[in-house]
Write an enzyme that holds these catalytic residues in place. Structure first.
Site, mmCIF file in Angstrom:
data_model
loop_
_atom_site.group_PDB
_atom_site.id
_atom_site.type_symbol
_atom_site.label_atom_id
_atom_site.label_comp_id
_atom_site.label_asym_id
_atom_site.label_seq_id
_atom_site.Cartn_x
_atom_site.Cartn_y
_atom_site.Cartn_z
ATOM 1 N N GLU A 1 2.243 16.776 -32.022
ATOM 2 C CA GLU A 1 2.537 17.628 -30.866
ATOM 3 C C GLU A 1 1.982 17.023 -29.583
ATOM 4 O O GLU A 1 2.622 17.025 -28.533
ATOM 5 C CB GLU A 1 1.926 19.030 -31.045
ATOM 6 C CG GLU A 1 2.475 19.821 -32.206
ATOM 7 C CD GLU A 1 1.720 19.596 -33.517
ATOM 8 O OE1 GLU A 1 1.267 18.448 -33.758
ATOM 9 O OE2 GLU A 1 1.601 20.546 -34.290
ATOM 10 N N ASN B 1 2.523 12.034 -35.745
ATOM 11 C CA ASN B 1 1.068 11.834 -35.712
ATOM 12 C C ASN B 1 0.744 10.347 -35.801
ATOM 13 O O ASN B 1 1.445 9.569 -36.452
ATOM 14 C CB ASN B 1 0.336 12.668 -36.767
ATOM 15 C CG ASN B 1 0.883 12.546 -38.171
ATOM 16 O OD1 ASN B 1 2.042 12.231 -38.371
ATOM 17 N ND2 ASN B 1 0.027 12.779 -39.146
ATOM 18 N N ASN C 1 -5.991 6.919 -36.793
ATOM 19 C CA ASN C 1 -6.803 5.752 -36.441
ATOM 20 C C ASN C 1 -7.947 5.623 -37.438
ATOM 21 O O ASN C 1 -8.454 6.637 -37.931
ATOM 22 C CB ASN C 1 -7.356 5.952 -35.019
ATOM 23 C CG ASN C 1 -7.962 4.682 -34.476
ATOM 24 O OD1 ASN C 1 -9.115 4.355 -34.743
ATOM 25 N ND2 ASN C 1 -7.166 3.935 -33.739
ATOM 26 N N CYS D 1 -2.320 14.137 -33.015
ATOM 27 C CA CYS D 1 -1.313 14.951 -33.703
ATOM 28 C C CYS D 1 0.065 14.698 -33.071
ATOM 29 O O CYS D 1 0.167 14.320 -31.897
ATOM 30 C CB CYS D 1 -1.629 16.430 -33.555
ATOM 31 S SG CYS D 1 -3.058 16.997 -34.471
HETATM 32 N N1 THU Z 1 -1.320 17.030 -37.787
HETATM 33 C C1 THU Z 1 -0.358 17.031 -36.824
HETATM 34 O O1 THU Z 1 0.103 15.962 -36.383
HETATM 35 N N2 THU Z 1 0.096 18.218 -36.366
HETATM 36 C C2 THU Z 1 -0.259 19.418 -36.877
HETATM 37 O O2 THU Z 1 0.265 20.434 -36.439
HETATM 38 C C3 THU Z 1 -1.240 19.491 -37.958
HETATM 39 C C4 THU Z 1 -1.931 18.223 -38.299
HETATM 40 C C5 THU Z 1 -1.769 15.734 -38.316
HETATM 41 C C6 THU Z 1 -3.159 15.303 -37.960
HETATM 42 C C7 THU Z 1 -3.461 14.324 -39.070
HETATM 43 O O3 THU Z 1 -2.904 13.051 -38.743
HETATM 44 C C8 THU Z 1 -2.698 14.876 -40.261
HETATM 45 O O4 THU Z 1 -1.732 15.768 -39.731
HETATM 46 C C9 THU Z 1 -3.567 15.608 -41.265
HETATM 47 O O5 THU Z 1 -4.318 16.579 -40.649
#
Ligand code: THU
Length: 155
Positions: free
Chosen positions: A77, A64, A67, A75
């Site tokens: 993914e 992730n 910003n 995210c």
């Molecule tokens: N986040 C992800 O990168 N993937 C997920 O499947 C769930 C949430 C990140 C978004 C944000 O940077 C942090 O986790 C908290 O929500």
């Protein structure tokens, strides 16, 4: 107890021991664990790693990237999908996601489910684990289980 988990009860049958998984799946999960180390998450402090295997066997990873304008955050993914697609790949074969929550598996958020589904030529497995070495338990699900009756533009 039914209704205990508001993010969807995890069916025990879909949780497997890491040791039981095929080596290719273990490698995908390990790639996600490595990618998580590069998470840029100064705001949430919640690091996530993802790894995507495309139909040709290549693995693309993401973490992730947050910003200061929070809604611009990405995210893990979607970072991994962007890397794969921008390298010319169009078909996801398998995904691994890792995040450290004590009482639940860090499954992809709704937006990421939709983003992943765009590159699903067929259903593909999604493995969700904790970033510990080795992870003990792995939630084994799939894109169609996580996003049933999904929207796809038909053209
Ligand atoms: N986040 C992800 O990168 N993937 C997920 O499947 C769930 C949430 C990140 C978004 C944000 O940077 C942090 O986790 C908290 O929500």
């Amino acid at each position: 107890m039914a209704g205990l988990f508001i993010n969807g009860a995890v069916d025990d049958a879909s949780v497997k021991a890491f040791d039981e998984l095929e080596n290719s799946v273990k490698s995908l999960i390990n790639a996600a664990i490595e990618a998580r180390k590069h998470a840029y998450c100064p705001y949430s402090k919640f690091a996530v790693g993802a790894a995507i295997q495309t139909d040709d066997g290549h693995i693309y990873t993401g973490s992730n990237i947050e910003n200061g304008a929070y809604s611009a955050s990405l995210c893990a993914e979607r970072v991994a999908v962007a890397k794969a697609v921008s390298e010319g790949k169009r078909q996801i074969a398998a995904v691994a996601v890792v995040g450290l929550q004590e009482n639940s598996f860090t499954t992809p958020c709704g937006l990421c489910r939709q983003f992943l589904m765009e590159f699903a030529k067929t259903d593909f497995p999604i493995y969700v684990a904790k970033p510990i070495n080795p992870p003990l338990r792995v939630l084994c699900t799939s894109i169609s289980q996580l996003l049933p009756k999904s929207f796809k533009l038909d053209f």
